[in-house]
Design an enzyme around this catalytic site. Structure first.
Site, PDB file in Angstrom:
ATOM      1  CB  SER A 107      -0.626   0.019   1.445  1.00 19.67           C
ATOM      2  OG  SER A 107      -1.894   1.131   1.278  1.00 19.67           O
ATOM      3  CE1 TYR A 165      -5.032  -2.446   5.186  1.00 21.93           C
ATOM      4  CE2 TYR A 165      -3.965   0.020   3.995  1.00 21.93           C
ATOM      5  CZ  TYR A 165      -4.547  -1.570   3.914  1.00 21.93           C
ATOM      6  OH  TYR A 165      -4.310  -1.178   2.519  1.00 21.93           O
TER       7      TYR A 165
END
Length: 324
Positions: A217, A230
């Protein structure tokens, strides 16, 4: 003489300055820039439907359905005869990857949590491409389940050539103090342990030419102040990718990662508020989120030895930002 040259240079600089000042003064007021489209067809742009989904997020419940079919993408047998496992393959990026892998000639096994309607819809699209699709529901946090899932794939297809680790959990938090250990563990176990378990389960069955592709990501590259846990897991995935690539290189097995920016999938409406999701992707240079079909060709590229046999250990950013 030098003084004359200095004077001449100063005059030239002032002349150029005045010329540019005149251009600047003649400009109209600042216009609001429109989202950028770079393909043959326009992709959806903000404002997006202000919708909030219950976790884990059902693609079939999204008001604006993600685009995953990539109608401009023509298969050419890049993955012919291969078998791919895709975790989180029921929807979003995973679904788009499953469809293109099938279009390139691969049979696909999809591991997903419990979104059965989404998974069956993905299976229907994979089979429409002329390939077989095996659905395996379960939790990648469980090492035993991951080993059983790999056994099921081998029972049906006899071999495994590609693992795409893509399953993820995401939930925002305003402060580090809002993150309980239980919540941190859930994110870590799903996003990092799940990748570890699946890679370890498939490794004894991978041959030279096989590959592992991890979904990282942009948050793992830059951090995100409201996605503390995250972001941490995605940074770990990037490091895991590079380390495992070095570890497996002599076996002829490649390991790479893709780091998406904002992508229109169920993951985000199942996290952000309706107000935030309406503006989702606006802060990229393209001023819009990606659609899953804009990510999936990168997964084909990294899976196919015909395309990327000399590439291992990279984190490929697909972020909608210039230079990232």
């Amino acid at each position: 003489m030098n003084e004359n040259k200095d004077q001449s240079a100063g005059n030239l600089q002032r002349a150029i300055q005045q010329e540019q000042d005149g251009r600047d003064a003649a400009k109209p007021g600042k216009e609001s820039k429109q989202p950028v489209q770079t393909g043959h067809r326009s992709q959806p742009t903000p404002p997006l439907p202000a919708q909030h989904l219950d976790k884990p997020g059902i693609e079939g419940q999204m008001e604006l359905k993600p685009r995953f079919l990539a109608p401009d993408y023509c298969g050419s047998g890049k993955l012919a005869g291969m078998v791919a496992i895709i975790t989180g393959g029921d929807s979003g990026i995973g679904r788009a990857v499953a469809v293109l892998y099938a279009r390139e000639g691969a049979d696909v096994a999809i591991i997903y949590l419990n979104e059965h309607a989404d998974a069956n819809e993905t299976k229907r699209y994979v089979e429409a491409e002329g390939q077989s699709c095996l659905l395996i529901p379960g939790d990648v946090r469980d090492q035993g389940f991951c080993q059983q899932a790999v056994s099921q794939v081998l029972d049906k297809f006899t071999h495994i050539d590609v693992l795409v680790n893509n399953a993820a959990f995401q939930e925002h938090a305003e402060s580090l103090l809002d993150l309980s250990e239980e919540r941190f563990d859930l994110t870590m176990k799903t996003n990092v342990y799940g990748y570890f378990h699946m890679a370890k389960a498939v490794l004894p069955h991978l041959q030279r030419g096989a590959s592992i592709i991890n979904t990282g990501s942009v948050t793992g590259l830059q951090g995100s102040k409201h996605l503390l846990d995250y972001s941490t897991t995605k940074g770990a995935i990037h490091a895991f990718t590079m380390a495992l690539a070095g570890n497996l290189l002599d076996k002829g097995i490649r390991v790479n990662a893709i780091a998406p920016g904002p992508v229109w999938t169920p993951l985000n409406p199942a996290d952000k508020s309706p107000e935030e999701i309406g503006k989702f992707g606006q802060d990229t240079d393209m001023r819009r989120p990606a659609q899953p079909e804009e990510l999936s060709p990168a997964y084909v590229f990294l899976a196919s030895p015909a395309c990327s046999s000399y590439i291992s250990g990279i984190v490929l950013p697909v972020t909608g930002k210039v230079g990232d």
